[in-house]
Enzyme design. Structure first.
Site, PDB file in Angstrom:
ATOM      1  N   VAL B  92       0.844  -1.183   0.000  1.00  0.00           N
ATOM      2  CA  VAL B  92       0.000   0.000   0.000  1.00  0.00           C
ATOM      3  C   VAL B  92       0.882   1.237   0.000  1.00  0.00           C
ATOM      4  O   VAL B  92       1.977   1.252   0.551  1.00  0.00           O
ATOM      5  CB  VAL B  92      -0.972  -0.019   1.199  1.00  0.00           C
ATOM      6  CG1 VAL B  92      -0.217   0.013   2.498  1.00  0.00           C
ATOM      7  CG2 VAL B  92      -1.957   1.114   1.119  1.00  0.00           C
ATOM      8  N   CYS B  93       0.412   2.247  -0.715  1.00  0.00           N
ATOM      9  CA  CYS B  93       1.187   3.474  -0.831  1.00  0.00           C
ATOM     10  C   CYS B  93       1.161   4.203   0.510  1.00  0.00           C
ATOM     11  O   CYS B  93       0.115   4.359   1.127  1.00  0.00           O
ATOM     12  CB  CYS B  93       0.598   4.340  -1.923  1.00  0.00           C
ATOM     13  SG  CYS B  93       1.389   5.929  -2.071  1.00  0.00           S
ATOM     14  N   LEU B  94       2.325   4.635   0.951  1.00  0.00           N
ATOM     15  CA  LEU B  94       2.434   5.216   2.278  1.00  0.00           C
ATOM     16  C   LEU B  94       1.603   6.476   2.431  1.00  0.00           C
ATOM     17  O   LEU B  94       1.000   6.718   3.471  1.00  0.00           O
ATOM     18  CB  LEU B  94       3.893   5.522   2.593  1.00  0.00           C
ATOM     19  CG  LEU B  94       4.118   5.880   4.057  1.00  0.00           C
ATOM     20  CD1 LEU B  94       4.088   4.644   4.912  1.00  0.00           C
ATOM     21  CD2 LEU B  94       5.418   6.622   4.233  1.00  0.00           C
TER      22      LEU B  94
END
Lengths: 966, 142
Positions: B92-94
């Site tokens: 998941v994108c931070l």
């Protein structure tokens, strides 16, 4: 000249259509383009004259066309074509007839080129009248299509094209090859169909086969943009022809989108080619003819081949389809050849193809001998065809004998059985077993008859239902008739004027116009529209071949303008460019630029790898070196938007030169830059600045992003410098001048292209920077010290100021808190700093830890010196170069005191009073205790209530570990 | 390197001191040696109350690079989470994680990361919600 009979009804229909065409001509682009609109008259094949060929043949209109063209066919096709051509003007615009007949009765011995040119002249004459509007209605338009129809046919680039067209087609082909090479270099894997398509395209390039390139481009363009066919007036027959091609070349939907897009733009964007390339335009017309004929003739020919049991050979293919592409001829042959059994038998497949190749080369040799003849095949000599056919059948027998296909006596049966349903593009020999086959019916054993029947149905259905539609359109038949067999005409006439043959790069030095620069080619017959108007009537003009001009002398831009005002359709052409980008063209920026792929062509512009040495020249890989902007050789200067040439000069001293970094070339050719503590590098940078700006401070300059002005050219000491730009590198990069710097005077020249809007929208400032390399000691000594007293005084003054000064009188400003809060946490460590520092330009009082800041400066190369553009405050992004930093001794004292008292670990901020006293600020979010998490509540109540007691912290710490970690 | 570890130690301390309710985050302890690896954390994100995600707890592996904090950690749902903004691998994108709690219930349709969840979310909300309830059942909060 023999005139085919025309009845009155046809004449009326033709006239009506001509009128409607004229209307569309003036509103080109609204719905359709005329150059492909009109059905091409399909002469019935000699073999089955009178036999209804396809559903289309039963249409009234076509029937008429047949009556016209059929008698013409047995004569030379050339005559036939002309007969048909002449018929039209006679019926609609009789005044042109005399000149046409004059043209047609010209001695047969004239070379093609001559004839072609004279035809163009005729074409232009007609065009003039149409433009001037002296002939309302469609007559001139109809008449004008005819001569250049002829031109299109005669000027095609096969064996006997003129030198000029040869040059031009060579350019197109070179472009195609270049594009394919660069495209394939970037593609890791191609699918089977894609590979075959590429191999066919390459073959076409090798064989100088523009026709195939064109067919393939149209084929793919229509798949990419389905509206293209209607926009460009492809008729139903031609679309059906394309649909058939997708059976023969395998459908485009199996080609990946990326590759398909590329195909659609090969050899160049199609609009560019139509406009810019005379040859291509002509070929486009021929392709239109071919597609039409393919749609109507393919099934018939296939049936015929099945009956006689050998595939069509070159002459027959050219005769039936007017397919002038050796590559496509072979593909068409192979398609039927494979259906006849070639696909099931590797040997037969190979031998059949080699037979065809022999046939093709014989044909070519024949053509070469008789260069002046019409390239079309007028008649297929039955004997010759039968001869080749016999040979093929022999091959077939041999091949089937050698396999277990069955005895000779059962020839017919095995023949049918061996016919697979496959159409395959495979241009080369493939053992059938290795080819992935697209089975259209189940291979359940069936009787030969059944199989045959099904096969036929399969084959017949697609083209038939595609072609059936237009048999309802009666007018179309006459339209075909009225406009003669040419669509090439249309392109020439309406899409563009002729363009010069030699590549002329027309730049616009003034930048005054936005017309794309064009690479243009002319066959020498490119008259200016204005000239067209002035032309005398067609009939009175001598038919003299024009001498090609080596370079277009006219203003091409002017011509284009004129053209655009005349026909609104072609405005789309300005969006597409020739091989060389046009002036003002901005390349599309990819969303995620990938320098490692896109910037390889500028790899040599990278600064050499740095090698860290000490004072005595010994390599010291472990020493950490920092680079930072130290000063300027030329301080930042806002560039006057009006100036287009900047000349800068700066001097270097002997000591500067001793400090300058030296590039060393190793024995293996690798260049290394020796850097050491205190050494200097030079670079040119450019930034965007505000409109009003005239002076820019170093601190502001140092944090601005690089940005080159568009159209910027730099030389230093008369050496040209290439710039690395965003389009390839992801961002504009500074220019490293270090190797070019010499002792004494150095001069820099910056040339700027000024276009009309571009420059005024943005302003730039440039500077020659001196970047210093420093080791830990050097940079640690660089920051200034802000004395504790000074720091505190500025804080207390800020707190007192509102009361003592004017601000206190302002009702709107009320100071509610007499304390100032300062955060003590370093953004990297998340704990309290050791040496608090911030930039001189920072407006905040919060600090970061000096050493951590130095350590976190990144370098471009692992273990190399840090990047010079890394010096921004982690809190506010302002200038934080080593020499711009200051260490706040007051906060240092606060920190020391907290550490001594043991409270440092939990102190996250302090509150300072107006009297200069300070204490630890308690956490704001004590609300945690209200949350439902029992653990958190307990922990937090302990932690927050006993904030300053070290003992308690220990307790909470151990307590939490017990809960969290286990 | 020491900066990285010190920083993570500090993060751990801060987390212990205070963290949002229902979440958990702890460095991975090697089962044999018992040594704590500060650069690998096991985390859990609870589903928000009164949403379709309520009652779920979703496990997240967070790996910190040696360059941390100058480079961001990598976050991955284990098992991969059925969510429009979570990649099929679970990554998941931070930037999205910053609002993690809300993100679960309020996906950002402008940055789809997996086709299945995205399509269902866009085209068939009831089916999407049903699917999420199943996901929650498979990942119940203890």
């Amino acid at each position: 000249m023999q005139q085919p009979p025309i009845n009155r009804q046809d004449r009326l229909a033709a006239r009506k259509l001509a009128e409607s065409n004229a209307t569309t001509n003036y509103f080109l682009g609204a719905t359709r383009r005329t150059w492909m609109t009109n059905a091409v008259t399909i002469p019935s094949l000699p073999a089955e004259k009178g036999v209804s060929r396809s559903p289309r043949g039963r249409g009234k209109g076509t029937a008429v066309a047949n009556t016209v063209s059929a008698p013409a066919i047995p004569k030379s096709v050339q005559d036939g074509g002309q007969a048909r051509s002449t018929a039209t003007p006679q019926s609609t615009a009789s005044h042109t007839t005399s000149s046409l007949t004059e043209r047609l009765s010209a001695p047969h011995g004239t070379t093609e080129t001559t004839r072609k040119r004279s035809l163009d002249v005729a074409d232009l004459g007609v065009n003039t009248r149409r433009c001037s509007g002296s002939h309302p209605g469609g007559q001139p338009s109809t008449a004008s299509t005819v001569p250049s129809a002829e031109a299109a046919r005669t000027s095609h680039p096969l064996p006997d094209s003129s030198v000029l067209t040869k040059n031009e087609s060579q350019l197109v082909i070179n472009s195609a090859l270049y594009r394919m090479n660069s495209f394939q270099a970037g593609i890791v894997r191609l699918g089977m169909i894609e590979t075959h398509r590429f191999s066919l395209l390459r073959e076409a390039c090798v064989k100088n086969d523009l026709f195939y390139l064109c067919v393939h481009q149209v084929f793919c363009t229509v798949s990419v943009n389905p509206r293209w066919s209607s926009m460009n007036g492809l008729n139903e027959d031609q679309s059906a022809g394309l649909a058939l091609l997708s059976l023969i070349l395998l459908p485009n939907k199996d080609v990946s989108v990326e590759v398909l897009r590329f195909f659609a733009g090969l050899p160049a964007p199609i609009e560019t080619l139509i406009i810019g390339k005379v040859v291509y335009k002509d070929i486009m017309g021929m392709v239109a003819v071919f597609l039409q004929r393919l749609a109507t003739g393919w099934d018939v020919l296939r049936e015929k081949c099945f009956k006689r049991k050998f595939p069509p050979f070159v002459e027959e293919l050219i005769h039936v389809f007017e397919v002038h592409s050796p590559v496509l001829q072979r593909v068409l042959f192979n398609s039927i050849h494979r259906q006849l059994g070639g696909a099931n038998n590797a040997k037969l497949c190979r031998q059949g193809l080699s037979l065809f190749d022999t046939n093709q080369s014989q044909y070519r040799a024949q053509r070469k001998k008789d260069a002046s003849a019409d390239p079309r095949v007028q008649t297929v000599i039955p004997d010759e065809l039968r001869l080749v056919g016999e040979r093929y059948k022999e091959l077939w027998k041999e091949a089937n004998e050698s396999t277990v296909q069955g005895p000779l006596g059962k020839h017919a049966v095995t023949f049918e059985q061996s016919r697979p349903p496959l159409l395959h593009i495979a241009p080369n020999e493939h053992p059938s077993g290795t080819l992935p086959t697209r089975q259209t019916w189940a291979s359940v054993p069936q009787t030969a008859d059944q199989q045959q029947q099904r096969g036929h149905m399969q084959w017949a259905s697609a083209p038939n239902h595609l072609t059936r539609a237009h048999s309802t359109n009666d007018l179309r038949g006459s339209s075909a008739f009225a406009n003669g067999p040419s669509s090439a005409t249309r392109i020439q006439q309406f899409i563009s004027p002729r363009i010069p043959p030699n590549f002329v790069l027309q730049s616009s030095p003034s930048g005054a116009d936005n017309f794309p620069t064009h690479v243009a080619g002319t066959a020498g017959q490119g008259p200016v529209p204005q000239q067209r108007r002035a032309r005398p009537p067609l009939s009175s003009r001598p038919l003299v071949p024009r001498i090609p001009t080596p370079v277009a002398q006219h203003s091409y831009v002017g011509r284009r303008r004129h053209l655009e005002s005349r026909s609104p359709t072609i405005h789309w052409s300005t969006h597409h460019h020739s091989f060389i980008p046009a002036a003002g063209h901005e390349p599309i920026q990819t969303s995620v630029p990938d320098p490692s792929r896109l910037a390889l062509h500028q790899a040599y512009l990278k600064s050499p790898i740095a090698e860290k040495i000490n004072g005595t020249g010994l390599v010291q890989p472990d020493v950490r070196l920092y680079q930072y902007l130290e000063s300027f050789a030329i301080p930042p200067q806002a560039i006057d938007p009006e100036s287009s040439l900047l000349r800068w000069e700066f001097c270097t001293t002997v000591s500067d030169m001793t400090k300058k970094a030296v590039d060393m070339t190793a024995s293996d050719g690798q260049v290394k830059r020796q850097v050491f503590d205190g050494c200097l590098l030079y670079r040119l940078r450019s930034v965007e600045v505000a409109q009003s700006l005239h002076a820019i401070e170093a601190s502001e300059w140092s944090v601005k992003d690089m940005s080159w002005p568009p159209g910027c050219f730099v030389t230093i000491n008369d050496v040209g410098i290439e710039l690395r730009r965003k389009i390839h590198h992801g961002k504009d990069l500074p220019v490293d001048l270090t190797p070019h710097i010499r002792e004494g005077a150095n001069n820099i020249m910056i040339g700027l292209l000024r276009s009309q809007e571009g420059t005024k929208a943005k302003r730039y400032a440039m500077a020659v920077e001196i970047v210093e390399v420093g080791d830990e000691t050097r940079i640690n000594s660089a920051p200034t010290m802000l004395a504790a007293d000074d720091s505190l005084r500025s804080i207390t003054q800020a707190l007192k100021a509102p009361y003592g000064t004017t601000a206190g009188d302002d009702d709107e400003v009320q100071v509610v808190d007499s304390h100032l809060s300062i955060d003590l946490i370093d953004p990297f460590m998340a704990t309290i700093f050791d040496i608090p520092a911030r930039g001189n330009a920072c407006t905040h009082r919060e600090c970061f830890d000096l050493q951590t800041f130095f350590q976190t400066r990144k370098s471009r190369v692992k273990d190399g010196p840090t990047s010079p553009d890394e010096w921004k405050c982690p809190i506010c992004k302002q200038d934080a170069r080593p020499q711009s930093l200051m260490v706040d001794c007051f906060l240092k004292a606060v920190r020391d005191s907290l550490v001594t008292s043991g409270a440092a670990a939990n102190a996250r901020a302090i509150l300072i009073g107006a009297d200069g006293s300070w204490n630890i600020k308690k956490d704001d979010d004590d609300t945690v205790g209200t949350k439902e998490d029992p653990n958190a509540t307990m922990v937090d109540s302990l932690a927050t209530s006993k904030d300053t007691e070290p003992g308690c912290i220990q307790r909470t710490g151990s307590l939490v570990i017990a809960i969290d970690d286990d | 390197m020491s900066l990285t570890l010190n920083r993570l130690q500090e993060e751990r301390k801060q987390w212990r001191k205070d963290h949002p309710f229902g979440f958990y985050a702890k460095p991975v302890r090697d089962s044999k040696t018992g040594v704590v690896d500060l650069k690998k954390w096991d985390c859990g994100v609870p589903g928000k109350e009164n949403t379709i995600w309520a009652g779920g707890l979703f496990k997240l592996d967070v790996t910190f690079p040696d360059e941390y904090p100058t480079k961001p950690p990598k976050c991955k749902f284990v098992p991969p989470l059925f969510h429009p903004n979570v990649y099929p691998s679970g990554t998941v994108c931070l930037s999205i994680l910053n609002e993690e709690e809300d993100l679960l219930n309020d996906p950002n349709p402008d940055s789809p990361a997996q086709a299945d969840a995205y399509n269902l979310f866009k085209k068939d909300k009831p089916a999407y919600e049903k699917k999420i309830r199943n996901v929650v059942k498979e990942n119940p909060a203890p």
